[in-house]
Design a protein around this motif. Structure first.
Motif: not given
Length: 269
Positions: A3, A213-214, A217-218, A221, A264-265, A268-269
């Motif tokens: 990110i 948001w997740k 991100l997915e 990726k 968000i961090e 995502w982590d």
């Protein structure tokens, strides 16, 4: 997938550039999201970004012209003005909600031509008053242009629809697949920005936006992207509200943007 955290100049324009950039750098951001003036004065800004070793997302919002032909010329000029400085991408407020489908399509085509010529990706923000101002409207463009890139800020769609879009899941799912850049702000069915997403009053809204948001991100990726850019974008006045008597702001922009970044961090982590 990395990110890249981007901090908006919006809300900090009153700060000296070097103070602003130093603050952003010290807090671990990879870059800033900024517009650039037309002409050579922009070179000073770009030079400071280089000095601070910060990337930038170019932001276009200035084209407000009602006359379509004049609008198109102005839009083109601003896109090239940003693209020649080689940002990570351009986030564009494209078109107008009152332009016809064909007119907005012409502007999208123009942006694609600028992208092809310069090599700078251009993503179109899901913003009120622009062509993708509502979920059901944007869906038409996404079906028409499979390569369309979005800057996804679904807070605008929630405000327009007066829902959390639970009845427009097809349009939301399609937007997620087209998301290239993220503006991370929590909205509600009645506003593009909740007063303070840290309080339990907005627990439902925060949960919904984190879910979106997740998924973005997915999707990035899964598509093999090495990174995605995210700008936490809790806004200043008039997005932020004031106490009607004391004029005190009811939410601190910097603090809330750090909260959103941490959420968000952790997600995502």
């Amino acid at each position: 997938m990395e990110i890249k955290w981007i901090y908006p100049r919006w809300g900090s324009a009153h700060m000296d550039w070097k103070v602003f950039l130093n603050n952003v750098k010290e807090h671990g951001y990879n870059g800033v999201e900024i517009d650039l003036p037309l002409g050579q004065e922009k070179k000073e800004i770009v030079a400071m970004l280089t000095d601070f070793e910060l990337d930038f997302v170019g932001q276009h919002w200035q084209t407000q012209e009602v006359d379509f032909e004049k609008h198109e010329e102005e839009y083109k000029r601003h896109l090239f003005n940003l693209a020649e400085e080689k940002p990570l991408l351009i986030n564009s407020h494209t078109g107008r909600d009152f332009f016809s489908f064909e007119q907005n399509m012409e502007l999208i085509k123009l942006a694609h031509e600028v992208e092809e010529e310069t090599g700078v990706p251009i993503a179109h923000e899901t913003h009120r008053s622009r062509f993708p101002f509502a979920a059901h409207v944007c869906k038409q463009y996404l079906h028409e242009i499979p390569s369309l890139k979005l800057t996804s800020d679904l807070s605008h769609w929630c405000c327009v629809a007066e829902t959390l879009l639970e009845n427009q899941q097809e349009a939301v799912g399609l937007a997620i697949k087209h998301t290239y850049h993220i503006h991370a702000r929590v909205g509600s069915s009645q506003s593009p920005q909740v007063i303070d997403p840290r309080v339990d009053t907005y627990k439902e809204e925060l949960s919904q936006f984190k879910s979106w948001w997740k998924a973005m991100l997915e999707n990035a990726k899964a598509n093999g992207r090495p990174y995605i850019t995210i700008a936490p974008e809790y806004g200043p006045l008039p997005y932020a509200l004031q106490h009607p008597q004391t004029q005190e702001l009811l939410g601190d922009q910097w603090e809330i943007n750090q909260f959103i970044r941490k959420e968000i961090e952790d997600l995502w982590d």
